[in-house]
Design a protein around this motif. Structure first.
Motif, PDB file in Angstrom:
ATOM      1  N   ARG A  47      -0.309  -2.493   0.789  1.00  0.00           N
ATOM      2  CA  ARG A  47      -0.495  -1.420  -0.286  1.00  0.00           C
ATOM      3  C   ARG A  47      -1.760  -2.454  -1.016  1.00  0.00           C
ATOM      4  O   ARG A  47      -1.791  -3.544  -1.290  1.00  0.00           O
ATOM      5  N   PRO A  52      -7.278   4.267  -5.326  1.00  0.00           N
ATOM      6  CA  PRO A  52      -6.330   5.454  -5.850  1.00  0.00           C
ATOM      7  C   PRO A  52      -5.079   5.492  -5.285  1.00  0.00           C
ATOM      8  O   PRO A  52      -4.839   5.271  -4.196  1.00  0.00           O
ATOM      9  N   ARG A  53      -4.035   5.933  -6.028  1.00  0.00           N
ATOM     10  CA  ARG A  53      -3.010   6.254  -5.530  1.00  0.00           C
ATOM     11  C   ARG A  53      -2.820   6.621  -4.021  1.00  0.00           C
ATOM     12  O   ARG A  53      -2.055   6.468  -3.403  1.00  0.00           O
ATOM     13  N   SER A  54      -3.829   7.919  -3.982  1.00  0.00           N
ATOM     14  CA  SER A  54      -3.865   8.757  -2.641  1.00  0.00           C
ATOM     15  C   SER A  54      -4.293   7.833  -1.482  1.00  0.00           C
ATOM     16  O   SER A  54      -4.069   8.233  -0.523  1.00  0.00           O
ATOM     17  N   GLU A  56      -3.786   4.197  -1.523  1.00  0.00           N
ATOM     18  CA  GLU A  56      -3.550   2.772  -1.819  1.00  0.00           C
ATOM     19  C   GLU A  56      -2.671   2.337  -0.673  1.00  0.00           C
ATOM     20  O   GLU A  56      -2.375   1.113  -0.415  1.00  0.00           O
ATOM     21  N   THR A 156       6.786  -1.951  -4.348  1.00  0.00           N
ATOM     22  CA  THR A 156       5.833  -1.331  -5.680  1.00  0.00           C
ATOM     23  C   THR A 156       4.813  -2.642  -5.906  1.00  0.00           C
ATOM     24  O   THR A 156       3.811  -2.179  -6.393  1.00  0.00           O
ATOM     25  N   THR A 158       1.495  -5.327  -5.121  1.00  0.00           N
ATOM     26  CA  THR A 158       0.647  -5.428  -4.040  1.00  0.00           C
ATOM     27  C   THR A 158       0.491  -6.814  -3.749  1.00  0.00           C
ATOM     28  O   THR A 158       0.559  -7.196  -2.595  1.00  0.00           O
TER      29      THR A 158
END
Length: 169
Positions: A47, A52-54, A56, A156, A158
């Motif tokens: 991760r 961005p979340r999309s 990661e 959760t 990184t």
């Protein structure tokens, strides 16, 4: 997203996750192996915090990518005292929640999503780790009960604060 599974299927999946957590917390890995499908793929993808979340989650780079054979080897190494990252062994307590169960296009396979929080402490060390994650599982429904077919664990964090991933998530 369809949440249309019958209550019995939901209960079966939730009971499976609870049993799995208990077996692992009690150090009963040999019994836990019986819950794994022969075609298991267990992954923990990398991760990236700066993305961005999309984007990661990198599913081409893994912290862990194990088949059942790899997991059996890890368990047996631990039984023989050769898993040095687990000397002394971790003491764990797993909290599993936010369970969602969905049908798949295969009649004998269900998709199960859950959150996981693992408390981990080793030996007489006063320090402990909390490892939060989300899991996406596929369970194969067999005559002998559910079997874990696929597991993707998305951590959760990184940057891991735990010294290793010697425990199963």
């Amino acid at each position: 997203m369809s949440l249309a599974v019958d209550p019995a299927t939901y209960t079966l999946a939730a009971q499976f996750l609870a049993l799995e957590a208990r077996l692992l917390d009690e150090g009963r890995e040999e019994e836990w192996l019986e819950l794994l499908d022969d075609d298991l793929l267990y992954t923990v993808p990398s991760r990236q915090a700066a993305l961005p979340r999309s984007a990661e989650i990198n599913r081409d780079a893994w912290r862990v990518r194990d088949t059942k054979a790899h997991i059996v080897t890890r368990v047996r190494r631990g039984d023989q005292g050769h898993a040095y990252s687990e000397v002394p062994p971790s003491r764990t307590s797993r909290l599993v929640g936010s369970i969602l169960v969905e049908p798949t296009d295969q009649a004998d396979v269900i998709a199960v999503r859950s959150t996981l929080l693992v408390y981990r402490q080793r030996g007489i060390d006063v320090h402990f780790d909390l490892i939060p994650a989300r899991r996406a599982d596929l369970l194969r429904l067999t005559a002998d009960g559910p079997r874990l077919l696929r597991r993707e664990v998305v951590l959760t964090e990184t940057t891991l604060k735990t010294p290793n991933l010697g425990v199963f998530l």
